[in-house]
Write a protein that holds these residues in place. Structure first.
Motif, PDB file in Angstrom:
ATOM      1  N   LEU A 379      -3.376 -31.106 -48.965  1.00  0.00           N
ATOM      2  CA  LEU A 379      -4.060 -31.600 -47.777  1.00  0.00           C
ATOM      3  C   LEU A 379      -4.046 -30.487 -46.734  1.00  0.00           C
ATOM      4  O   LEU A 379      -2.991 -29.924 -46.441  1.00  0.00           O
ATOM      5  CB  LEU A 379      -3.383 -32.859 -47.238  1.00  0.00           C
ATOM      6  CG  LEU A 379      -4.070 -33.549 -46.055  1.00  0.00           C
ATOM      7  CD1 LEU A 379      -3.911 -35.059 -46.147  1.00  0.00           C
ATOM      8  CD2 LEU A 379      -3.527 -33.056 -44.718  1.00  0.00           C
ATOM      9  N   GLY A 381      -4.856 -29.339 -42.844  1.00  0.00           N
ATOM     10  CA  GLY A 381      -5.109 -29.818 -41.491  1.00  0.00           C
ATOM     11  C   GLY A 381      -3.829 -30.177 -40.775  1.00  0.00           C
ATOM     12  O   GLY A 381      -2.831 -30.557 -41.408  1.00  0.00           O
ATOM     13  N   SER A 385      -5.280 -37.052 -37.644  1.00  0.00           N
ATOM     14  CA  SER A 385      -5.928 -37.612 -38.837  1.00  0.00           C
ATOM     15  C   SER A 385      -5.301 -37.049 -40.102  1.00  0.00           C
ATOM     16  O   SER A 385      -5.081 -37.775 -41.082  1.00  0.00           O
ATOM     17  CB  SER A 385      -7.428 -37.304 -38.811  1.00  0.00           C
ATOM     18  OG  SER A 385      -8.051 -37.965 -37.740  1.00  0.00           O
ATOM     19  N   ALA A 386      -5.010 -35.758 -40.090  1.00  0.00           N
ATOM     20  CA  ALA A 386      -4.356 -35.133 -41.241  1.00  0.00           C
ATOM     21  C   ALA A 386      -2.964 -35.720 -41.456  1.00  0.00           C
ATOM     22  O   ALA A 386      -2.551 -35.983 -42.591  1.00  0.00           O
ATOM     23  CB  ALA A 386      -4.276 -33.625 -41.044  1.00  0.00           C
ATOM     24  N   MET A 402       1.035 -29.920 -47.655  1.00  0.00           N
ATOM     25  CA  MET A 402       0.290 -29.928 -46.402  1.00  0.00           C
ATOM     26  C   MET A 402       0.180 -28.499 -45.875  1.00  0.00           C
ATOM     27  O   MET A 402       1.186 -27.852 -45.566  1.00  0.00           O
ATOM     28  CB  MET A 402       0.998 -30.826 -45.386  1.00  0.00           C
ATOM     29  CG  MET A 402       0.196 -31.133 -44.155  1.00  0.00           C
ATOM     30  SD  MET A 402       1.014 -32.415 -43.159  1.00  0.00           S
ATOM     31  CE  MET A 402      -0.253 -32.641 -41.910  1.00  0.00           C
ATOM     32  N   PHE A 470      -8.958 -31.864 -43.727  1.00  0.00           N
ATOM     33  CA  PHE A 470      -8.963 -32.474 -42.393  1.00  0.00           C
ATOM     34  C   PHE A 470      -8.839 -31.344 -41.368  1.00  0.00           C
ATOM     35  O   PHE A 470      -7.854 -31.255 -40.634  1.00  0.00           O
ATOM     36  CB  PHE A 470      -7.808 -33.455 -42.246  1.00  0.00           C
ATOM     37  CG  PHE A 470      -7.968 -34.729 -43.021  1.00  0.00           C
ATOM     38  CD1 PHE A 470      -8.419 -35.884 -42.410  1.00  0.00           C
ATOM     39  CD2 PHE A 470      -7.672 -34.774 -44.378  1.00  0.00           C
ATOM     40  CE1 PHE A 470      -8.570 -37.065 -43.124  1.00  0.00           C
ATOM     41  CE2 PHE A 470      -7.822 -35.938 -45.107  1.00  0.00           C
ATOM     42  CZ  PHE A 470      -8.276 -37.096 -44.476  1.00  0.00           C
TER      43      PHE A 470
END
Length: 572
Positions: A379, A381, A385-386, A402, A470
């Motif tokens: 993921l 961002g 939202s992330a 992340m 994101f």
């Protein structure tokens, strides 16, 4: 008769009974009709109605799909009513209704139903709650609505499923070889590589590789719109800001049309849990919040069109005109509220588009989460939202990597989310890191991701099939170029005195005085440089990028619209 699980646990709410005194009050909204035993009162995919209250007899409600499969949902007896969320939207019903014995019903149209919901608040609350629970049951059963068939890793299949789920549309997915019905259907239609997915609609018709627009037209989310009608307000964008405007404006008697490109709720609907929204101490999902707002809008008579992207705003005519993207149709309005938010940013990766929907995603809904079960995902961002997506995916994936370019999350994410990420053992934060390469093939989709660690000046390969991006968004304002709405240097819409100052400065620079908006007119805080055009939510310059702020602006702009319409009336 065995009731569905949703009905068993909440029978009184899902299957309420109308008292005789209430039925008498409802008489002024509808007309009575009688049917013989076995008659079809309404047919899945074809019939439209608002509400049917059983006066005598019984109505058998059955799920039905276009392949001919049918299953019993319930039977409505005297004092009960037939209907669910389709009826609030004037969309074709998703179920069949047959008379059991001779049946007499009170029939309300969709317009009459909406009038009833407003006039009879307590009764209306019970009807709406029942509608919502019934739609939930239909979605959970996945035994009605369109049937989608496609081989694995079809990106268009993912797009259609995502659109249906985001708009609360029940549907079923079948492997082309899963059942004899599926095999026979594929043999009959002989789909080629570009024909997938096949979609079977409730009326039995089959379409090869339909667009989302074609789905919307067939399912009733994209109604035919009258170009001759002049709306009091056209709201472009049905995120939290646009939905708030639609609800408040319609509840105050204004005619409202809301145009949305993808799904109601906008980007906020992708949030797995919003925990800092006032009044929800345990949090609420963005989808649930958006769904409630959508139902409110339909209750007050908002016309909603999805998917309906705006292509141009024409400001040199009155009424204002919104030209629809992909067509020459123009819709007219006395005022326009721009609440179209922003577009997802895409990193500069050479083959990114090849894997969109086949390994690369821009939101994390239950559909995407189901693809990540027990797998590692990446993921990208560092915003709220992330953070919400990372926490949500961590409950499904084996590990969430992340990636952020900064040294930490402190400057970009709320503290409660930072603490939650740190406390989640299967979320691994990689600072000063970015994706530099995606690889895979057409059959499997994404198979490998190369990540650069700038701190160690090293690159690492990950055998990962799912990447979530994101990385922020850019204002969705390109469609306003022909209108001349003033924007700031980043493309966000200026409002109030800032808008007039920028507009007058541009005119002074060009020497063009023909469109000077007049320093002599009053300017509202959410009005743009063009009279009657307002901007709210994320698309507005200097707005607070929070759901609550967007809803507040959506409510506040309605009083300013009233003021503008009053001045318009005085001039006419």
């Amino acid at each position: 008769m065995t009731l569905p699980d949703t009905f068993q646990s909440r029978t009184a709410q899902a299957l309420p009974t109308i008292a005789p005194a209430e039925l008498k009050r409802m008489e002024r909204f509808g007309v009575r009709a009688a049917f013989d035993d076995g008659a079809m009162l309404f047919e899945a995919g074809r019939s439209k109605f608002g509400l049917m209250v059983v006066v005598h007899g019984r109505i058998r409600i059955s799920r039905y799909d276009g392949l001919g499969n049918s299953s019993l949902v319930t039977e409505h007896g005297a004092g009960e009513f037939a209907g669910e969320m389709s009826q609030l939207s004037d969309a074709p019903t998703l179920v069949n209704g047959h008379a059991v014995g001779r049946v007499e019903v009170l029939v309300l149209t969709t317009v009459a139903l909406r009038a009833l919901l407003v006039a009879e608040a307590e009764l209306g609350e019970r009807i709406v709650r029942a509608f919502i629970l019934r739609r939930v049951e239909l979605m959970e059963s996945a035994a009605c609505g369109p049937v989608l068939l496609s081989p694995n890793n079809n990106s268009q299949m993912h797009a259609l499923r995502g659109w249906l789920a985001s708009n609360g549309q029940p549907h079923k997915v079948l492997d082309p070889q899963a059942t004899e019905q599926a095999r026979a259907l594929c043999a009959r239609h002989n789909p080629q590589a570009n024909d997938w997915p096949l979609v079977v609609f409730p009326d039995g018709s089959v379409q090869k590789n339909p667009t989302i627009v074609e789905l919307g037209r067939r399912l009733g989310t994209l109604p035919a719109l009258d170009s001759d009608q002049v709306w009091d307000v056209i709201v472009v964008g049905a995120g939290p800001a646009g939905l708030a405007t639609a609800v408040y404006a319609a509840s105050e008697g204004l005619s409202v049309l809301a145009l949305e490109t993808r799904a109601y709720g906008g980007q906020a609907a992708a949030s797995a849990r919003i925990e800092n929204y006032l009044g929800f101490p345990t949090g609420i999902s963005g989808r649930a919040l958006a769904g409630r707002a959508y139902v409110q809008s339909k209750k007050f008579g908002v016309e909603m069109a999805i998917p309906a992207p705006a292509g141009r705003l024409l400001c040199d005519v009155r009424p204002l005109e919104v030209e629809m993207c992909g067509s020459l149709q123009r819709l007219r309005a006395r005022s326009v509220v721009v609440a179209c938010g922003a577009r997802y940013r895409r990193p500069a990766l050479a083959n990114l588009s090849r894997f969109e929907g086949k390994g690369v995603y821009y939101w994390a809904s239950p559909l995407e989460a189901g693809l990540c079960a027990d797998a590692e995902v990446i993921l990208v961002g560092g915003g709220n939202s992330a953070g919400q997506a990372a926490v949500y995916l961590s409950a499904h994936a084996a590990r969430v990597h992340m990636l952020i370019r900064r040294d930490s999350l402190v400057d970009t994410m709320s503290t409660y989310l930072i603490e939650r990420i740190a406390a989640t053992p299967n979320i691994v934060l990689h600072t000063q890191s970015e994706i530099v390469e995606l690889d895979g093939n057409d059959d499997e989709g994404l198979t490998r991701v190369k990540v650069r660690d700038r701190q160690q000046d090293a690159e690492h390969d990950y055998a990962i099939n799912r990447v979530f991006l994101f990385i922020g968004a850019d204002p969705n304002t390109g469609w306003l170029d022909d209108c001349g709405v003033a924007v700031d240097d980043n493309g966000f819409i200026l409002t109030g005195h800032d808008a007039l100052a920028r507009h007058d400065h541009n005119n002074d620079q060009s020497g063009d005085r023909s469109h000077e908006r007049g320093r002599d007119r009053p300017v509202a805080s959410l009005e743009t440089s063009v009279p009657g055009v307002f901007a709210i939510g994320d698309v507005r310059a200097d707005s607070t990028k929070r759901v609550a702020a967007a809803v507040g602006e959506g409510a506040a702009v309605v009083s300013q619209i009233h003021g503008f319409l009053a001045r318009l009336q005085e001039k006419s």
